[in-house]
Motif scaffolding. Structure first.
Motif, PDB file in Angstrom:
ATOM      1  N   UNK A 105      10.054  15.684   0.410  1.00 37.82           N
ATOM      2  CA  UNK A 105       9.242  15.258   1.546  1.00 37.82           C
ATOM      3  C   UNK A 105       8.020  14.502   1.047  1.00 37.82           C
ATOM      4  N   UNK A 106       7.266  13.951   1.986  1.00 35.39           N
ATOM      5  CA  UNK A 106       6.075  13.181   1.615  1.00 35.39           C
ATOM      6  C   UNK A 106       5.072  14.038   0.855  1.00 35.39           C
ATOM      7  N   UNK A 107       5.066  15.358   1.136  1.00 35.27           N
ATOM      8  CA  UNK A 107       4.134  16.244   0.442  1.00 35.27           C
ATOM      9  C   UNK A 107       4.456  16.357  -1.048  1.00 35.27           C
ATOM     10  N   UNK A 108       5.716  16.089  -1.419  1.00 36.94           N
ATOM     11  CA  UNK A 108       6.097  16.146  -2.833  1.00 36.94           C
ATOM     12  C   UNK A 108       5.642  14.909  -3.600  1.00 36.94           C
ATOM     13  N   UNK A 109       5.259  13.868  -2.875  1.00 38.38           N
ATOM     14  CA  UNK A 109       4.816  12.629  -3.502  1.00 38.38           C
ATOM     15  C   UNK A 109       3.316  12.688  -3.768  1.00 38.38           C
ATOM     16  N   UNK A 110       2.888  11.991  -4.783  1.00 38.07           N
ATOM     17  CA  UNK A 110       1.473  11.865  -5.112  1.00 38.07           C
ATOM     18  C   UNK A 110       1.041  10.434  -4.836  1.00 38.07           C
ATOM     19  N   UNK A 111       0.383  10.253  -3.689  1.00 37.12           N
ATOM     20  CA  UNK A 111      -0.059   8.922  -3.274  1.00 37.12           C
ATOM     21  C   UNK A 111       1.111   7.935  -3.234  1.00 37.12           C
ATOM     22  N   UNK A 112       2.220   8.404  -2.647  1.00 39.57           N
ATOM     23  CA  UNK A 112       3.389   7.550  -2.477  1.00 39.57           C
ATOM     24  C   UNK A 112       4.292   7.446  -3.683  1.00 39.57           C
ATOM     25  N   UNK A 113       4.000   8.197  -4.749  1.00 41.94           N
ATOM     26  CA  UNK A 113       4.781   8.111  -5.987  1.00 41.94           C
ATOM     27  C   UNK A 113       5.245   9.498  -6.409  1.00 41.94           C
ATOM     28  N   UNK A 116      14.279   8.751   5.542  1.00 44.90           N
ATOM     29  CA  UNK A 116      14.091   8.828   6.990  1.00 44.90           C
ATOM     30  C   UNK A 116      12.612   9.032   7.302  1.00 44.90           C
ATOM     31  N   UNK A 117      12.191   8.555   8.483  1.00 42.75           N
ATOM     32  CA  UNK A 117      10.780   8.572   8.856  1.00 42.75           C
ATOM     33  C   UNK A 117      10.592   9.290  10.187  1.00 42.75           C
ATOM     34  N   UNK A 118       9.443   9.952  10.310  1.00 44.31           N
ATOM     35  CA  UNK A 118       9.101  10.612  11.567  1.00 44.31           C
ATOM     36  C   UNK A 118       8.822   9.590  12.658  1.00 44.31           C
ATOM     37  N   UNK A 170       0.845  -1.181   0.000  1.00 46.73           N
ATOM     38  CA  UNK A 170       0.000   0.000   0.000  1.00 46.73           C
ATOM     39  C   UNK A 170       0.887   1.240   0.000  1.00 46.73           C
ATOM     40  N   UNK A 171       0.523   2.291  -0.738  1.00 51.39           N
ATOM     41  CA  UNK A 171       1.372   3.487  -0.790  1.00 51.39           C
ATOM     42  C   UNK A 171       1.471   4.173   0.566  1.00 51.39           C
ATOM     43  N   UNK A 172       2.674   4.629   0.889  1.00 54.75           N
ATOM     44  CA  UNK A 172       2.910   5.388   2.113  1.00 54.75           C
ATOM     45  C   UNK A 172       2.862   6.864   1.743  1.00 54.75           C
ATOM     46  N   UNK A 173       1.993   7.611   2.373  1.00 54.82           N
ATOM     47  CA  UNK A 173       1.707   8.977   1.928  1.00 54.82           C
ATOM     48  C   UNK A 173       2.183  10.062   2.876  1.00 54.82           C
ATOM     49  N   UNK A 174       2.721   9.722   4.039  1.00 57.75           N
ATOM     50  CA  UNK A 174       3.106  10.774   4.979  1.00 57.75           C
ATOM     51  C   UNK A 174       4.210  10.284   5.905  1.00 57.75           C
ATOM     52  N   UNK A 175       4.889  11.285   6.500  1.00 55.70           N
ATOM     53  CA  UNK A 175       5.832  10.993   7.568  1.00 55.70           C
ATOM     54  C   UNK A 175       7.207  10.537   7.132  1.00 55.70           C
ATOM     55  N   UNK A 176       7.732  11.030   6.001  1.00 55.76           N
ATOM     56  CA  UNK A 176       9.075  10.621   5.591  1.00 55.76           C
ATOM     57  C   UNK A 176       9.727  11.708   4.740  1.00 55.76           C
TER      58      UNK A 176
END
Length: 357
Positions: A256-264, A281-283, A229-235
């Motif tokens: 950052x995770x905000x630059x990704x679109x649904x993990x991609x 790295x992860x929060x 499943x796509x990871x969408x936040x916290x990295x």
């Protein structure tokens, strides 16, 4: 300013030598035929003292003026040809002064290895078998080999360079017609696969070439958990070129995770290809930092999988649900609120028999 290609230079040399050779040949043959006719034996006796007899050296000839004149003209022609040809070949060897700023050269490193051709461009992009070049722009190549001696050659473009292990042979060419292809061949007997060591020079419009070259440094990256499943936040993702200290600019990119679109994410701002160290790295301190590497040479696509404890807990909770309509011991409801069970031999239990009576 019109710049001659290697094809233009060598065709000019060939045509000049062909023209002069033909002219000299016609003059010499015509003079031979003229003298053969003039001094033919017509059966009549002659009293001309100027005609030499057999075994006698000729006399006269106005002091050898014809001889010196013919030698002089020949020397002038030959020396002129040597000087002109030398100047043309100097242009082939060092054409930089003729290109000017509007002819920005493209640099390509060519490597012959295992009966195949490998091409690396100045920005780090790579290709195998097909060298893409822009039309009407000089292309500088450095040829080398990864195994044995080869010779890189493109007959249509009049270019050839030795590919020797541990050495670099420099040359150049320029193709002036876009949307054409030219065959690459090896001109050094190098082993059983020599005859199949072929490639292609694909000539593109300059704009199309720049677009293709830029696309080779695009990276598609996806981050998923163990359930895919796509990871969408916290990295946060950081890419650093392994030879970052060798370049004038800092080849370090952070997302950052905000630059990704649904993990991609599709990364398009990388300016130099090559090997990059990837750090994710992860929060959440429970998720381990990912350290890996990626080769940015020809539009790679990478998927990174993380061990997300939240995703694992969600999966475990879903697996503990049970069906309220039955029990784990295989008993069933007889419709009256009482359970009956199968003893495994096809007969009902004693309790079920009592209820039936």
């Amino acid at each position: 300013m019109q710049v001659d290609t290697r094809v233009d230079v060598f065709e000019s040399i060939f045509l000049v030598f062909l023209g002069l050779g033909t002219l000299v040949g016609v003059v010499v043959v015509a003079y031979i035929l003229y003298n053969a006719y003039k001094y033919r034996d017509d059966g009549e006796a002659t009293t001309d003292d100027s005609v030499p007899t057999l075994g006698e050296l000729p006399t006269g000839g106005k002091g050898g003026k014809k001889l010196f004149l013919s030698f002089g003209i020949s020397a002038i022609i030959v020396i002129s040809l040597v000087i002109w040809t030398y100047g043309m070949l100097l242009y082939v060897e060092s054409p930089e002064d003729e290109f000017g700023e509007e002819k920005d050269p493209v640099e390509v490193e060519v490597t012959g290895d295992s009966f195949a051709w490998y091409f690396e461009y100045e920005n780090g992009a790579e290709s195998i078998g097909t060298m893409r070049v822009p039309a009407d722009q000089p292309v500088y190549i450095e040829a080398t080999s990864g195994d044995v001696w080869h010779t890189f050659g493109v007959p249509d473009l009049r270019v050839k360079a030795d590919a020797i292990p541990g050495e670099y042979d420099e040359t150049w060419f320029m193709a002036d017609e876009a949307n054409t292809e030219h065959q690459i061949r090896c001109f050094e007997l190098c082993g059983n696969g020599h005859s199949n060591m072929l490639g292609t020079v694909q000539v593109m419009e300059p704009e199309a070439f720049e677009q293709w070259l830029d696309e080779q440094l695009h990276v598609e990256m996806e981050i998923v958990n163990q359930n895919e499943e796509p990871v969408t936040e916290g990295y946060e993702v950081e890419l650093v070129h392994v030879n970052n200290d060798q370049y004038d600019e800092d080849l370090r990119y952070t997302y950052t995770a905000e630059d990704f679109d649904n993990g991609t994410i599709t990364i398009e701002d990388i300016e130099q290809g090559g090997e990059y160290n990837v750090t994710i790295t992860f929060e959440n301190d429970q998720i381990e930092t990912i350290e890996d590497s990626i080769s940015v040479t020809s539009g790679p696509s990478e998927t990174f999988e993380i061990e997300d404890p939240n995703a694992a807990n969600a999966s475990d909770d879903g697996g503990n649900t049970s069906d309220d309509g039955g029990t784990d011991d295989g008993s069933t409801d007889d419709g009256s609120g009482n359970e009956s069970a199968d003893d495994g031999s096809g007969n009902e239990s004693a309790a079920a028999e009592v209820m039936a009576e």
